[in-house]
Scaffold this motif. Structure first.
Motif, PDB file in Angstrom:
ATOM      1  N   VAL A 237      22.454  19.792 -21.698  1.00  0.00           N
ATOM      2  CA  VAL A 237      21.276  19.323 -22.268  1.00  0.00           C
ATOM      3  C   VAL A 237      20.151  18.872 -21.347  1.00  0.00           C
TER       4      VAL A 237
ATOM      5  N   GLN B 195      16.892  22.339 -28.394  1.00  0.00           N
ATOM      6  CA  GLN B 195      17.937  21.307 -28.124  1.00  0.00           C
ATOM      7  C   GLN B 195      17.198  20.554 -26.970  1.00  0.00           C
TER       8      GLN B 195
ATOM      9  N   THR C 211      23.947  20.151 -31.519  1.00  0.00           N
ATOM     10  CA  THR C 211      24.125  20.757 -30.170  1.00  0.00           C
ATOM     11  C   THR C 211      25.743  20.772 -29.780  1.00  0.00           C
TER      12      THR C 211
ATOM     13  N   TYR D  51      16.031  16.220 -26.989  1.00  0.00           N
ATOM     14  CA  TYR D  51      16.537  15.265 -26.037  1.00  0.00           C
ATOM     15  C   TYR D  51      15.097  14.740 -25.192  1.00  0.00           C
TER      16      TYR D  51
ATOM     17  N   TRP E 265      28.905  15.176 -27.985  1.00  0.00           N
ATOM     18  CA  TRP E 265      28.824  16.744 -27.852  1.00  0.00           C
ATOM     19  C   TRP E 265      30.235  17.445 -28.320  1.00  0.00           C
TER      20      TRP E 265
END
Length: 499
Positions: A149, A107, A142, A111, A305
């Motif tokens: 993150v 994850q 995610t 990003y 999210w």
């Protein structure tokens, strides 16, 4: 304070932690470990019997040593030193009990390479380590907040590879545990509970070493920020700047893992002074909203999210009580030739019930908080501590204890009524209950049992006990419901004077 058997418990637990570290090297959640294995295939693998033996004996020693001193370690310092000793072997072990750390790594990689992890799953993003991620999470967005993150992406950039990233993610988790350790003594003093009990229950618990330290779960960072926010609110009740900072810290905890949000209404009571609840709530909410908006804007991820949370229940296991009840309904339907598909229904009903329970808990906590403010008493005494409203405990301490106890119960309700349960979820309410609960067995026993639920490589034993586990969980729920109803009936009958 002299505690018989304390040295034996210390070194038995240390041996247990060492055996678990050995089990990690023999068959832990290593990057190249086979996926979707069974206990039988682990047993047949090279070193399999040794892996399972080290895991079983090590877990039993660690759990037994922690359980033997659940009433409190000889001293706060002794508890901290022992918890640190137990963490050392696990600190240098491979990931244990879960492959989630590899999900975090992918994850973060997603990003860091300019892809929105809330819109693009790690498999589609092209993460080079996707084969290390558990298959169920490869195509899921995610579910974690933007702050985590961002931190995961930083570990990828600084780590330079999978191993370095995993090491830095563990450093983040350890930082969360250390932040928890820093806050505990001050919170314990604020509520009149001995540090030796709170620190032992919250830091030496087997789930902390195995899943928060060795497993590097982001729950550790969430808990550290959560307790830090509560501590700031407690130390400066009614102060706008303190409440604003507390709100920011709680907001950061939410943007690591959303489950922290259930604590916020209780944090308002913890940070209120006298009858300033609404004003305190406004300042704390300002800090919280500022943290949410600021982190969303800083990362450029917005609130995507929130949508990722809907996929967190993809796994269906009987360890979640609502899921277990749904399984039993489906089994009963199958006997009648029907397919009720009850699991989604029981999960939605449980979430609705959770909303009701959280409101009821806050209302009860507020009433206790008001009684403490008036000096008429509050919660029953914790072991070794003072009763709220009793001699030597100020009204402020009684209010604080009521608020923290309510927050702990809110986290318990969240864990019990969530669509999915993993062993490390039991660490969420652990610190707050260690600080406020009068009795320890009711929450320490589930923690001890949960330590045996997953094997070193992350294989969840609940997957292989679906039907008997669901039946057992449902029977347990019915028993607890009937027992609680009986207790309330007896209390009502004794409170009504005879005619």
């Amino acid at each position: 304070m002299t505690t018989p058997g304390a040295p034996l418990s210390r070194y038995a637990g240390l041996l247990g932690a060492a055996l678990l570290a050995v089990a990690g090297y023999l068959g832990g959640a290593l990057p190249d470990a086979p996926l979707n294995v069974t206990p039988a295939s682990i047993w047949r693998a090279p070193g399999g019997p040794a892996t399972l033996a080290c895991w079983l004996v090590g877990t039993a020693l660690l759990v037994g040593a922690w359980w033997s001193l659940r009433a409190g370690a000889p001293s706060g310092r002794w508890a901290y030193v022992t918890a640190g000793l137990w963490a050392l072997p696990l600190l240098v072990a491979p990931p244990l009990g879960s492959r989630d750390v590899y999900s975090y790594a992918c994850q973060g990689w997603t990003y860091a390479h300019g892809v929105d992890p809330y819109a693009v799953p790690v498999a589609a993003a092209g993460c080079p380590w996707v084969e290390t991620v558990a298959p169920i999470w490869r195509d899921a967005p995610t579910p974690y907040g933007p702050v985590f993150v961002l931190l995961a992406a930083l570990t990828v950039v600084l780590g330079g590879g999978l191993t370095g990233t995993v090491v830095l993610l563990r450093v983040l988790a350890v930082a969360g545990v250390l932040l928890t350790a820093y806050c505990l003594p001050q919170l314990a003093r604020a509520v009149g509970v001995p540090t030796r009990r709170a620190a032992w229950l919250a830091l030496a618990a087997p789930l902390v070493g195995v899943h928060l330290v060795a497993g590097a779960h982001n729950d550790a960072l969430m808990l550290g920020l959560l307790l830090c926010g509560l501590l700031v609110a407690v130390r400066r009740p009614g102060r706008p700047t303190a409440l604003l900072l507390a709100g920011v810290l709680l907001g950061l905890a939410v943007t690591v893992k959303a489950s922290a949000v259930v604590v916020v209404p209780f944090a308002v009571l913890a940070g209120a002074s006298g009858r300033t609840v609404f004003r305190s709530g406004a300042w704390l909410a300002g800090g919280l909203v500022g943290a949410l908006l600021g982190s969303s804007a800083l990362t450029g991820l917005g609130f995507g999210w929130v949508g990722g949370l809907t996929r967190s229940g993809d796994s269906e296991q009987w360890t979640s009580p609502p899921t277990a009840v749904g399984f039993v309904v489906d089994y009963a339907g199958a006997l009648l030739g029907r397919d009720p598909q009850a699991v989604p229904v029981t999960r939605v009903l449980a979430l609705a019930l959770l909303a009701v329970v959280l409101v009821a808990l806050w209302w009860r906590t507020w009433r206790t908080w008001r009684r403490a403010d008036a000096g008429s008493g509050g919660l029953p005494a914790a072991s070794g501590g003072s009763s709220a409203g009793s001699a030597g405990l100020s009204a402020g301490a009684a209010r604080c204890r009521a608020a923290l106890h309510g927050a702990g119960l809110a986290l318990v309700a969240t864990v019990v009524l969530s669509p999915v349960f993993y062993p490390w979820y039991a660490t969420w309410p652990l610190a707050l209950l260690a600080l406020t609960a009068a009795r320890t067995t009711w929450f320490a026993l589930p923690v001890a049992v949960a330590a045996f639920l997953v094997l070193p490589d992350g294989t969840n034993l609940a997957r292989f006990t679906k039907a008997p586990g669901a039946l057992a969980m449902t029977v347990l729920l019915l028993f607890l419901l009937l027992w609680r109803t009986g207790v309330r009936a007896r209390r009502s009958s004794t409170s009504v004077p005879p005619l």
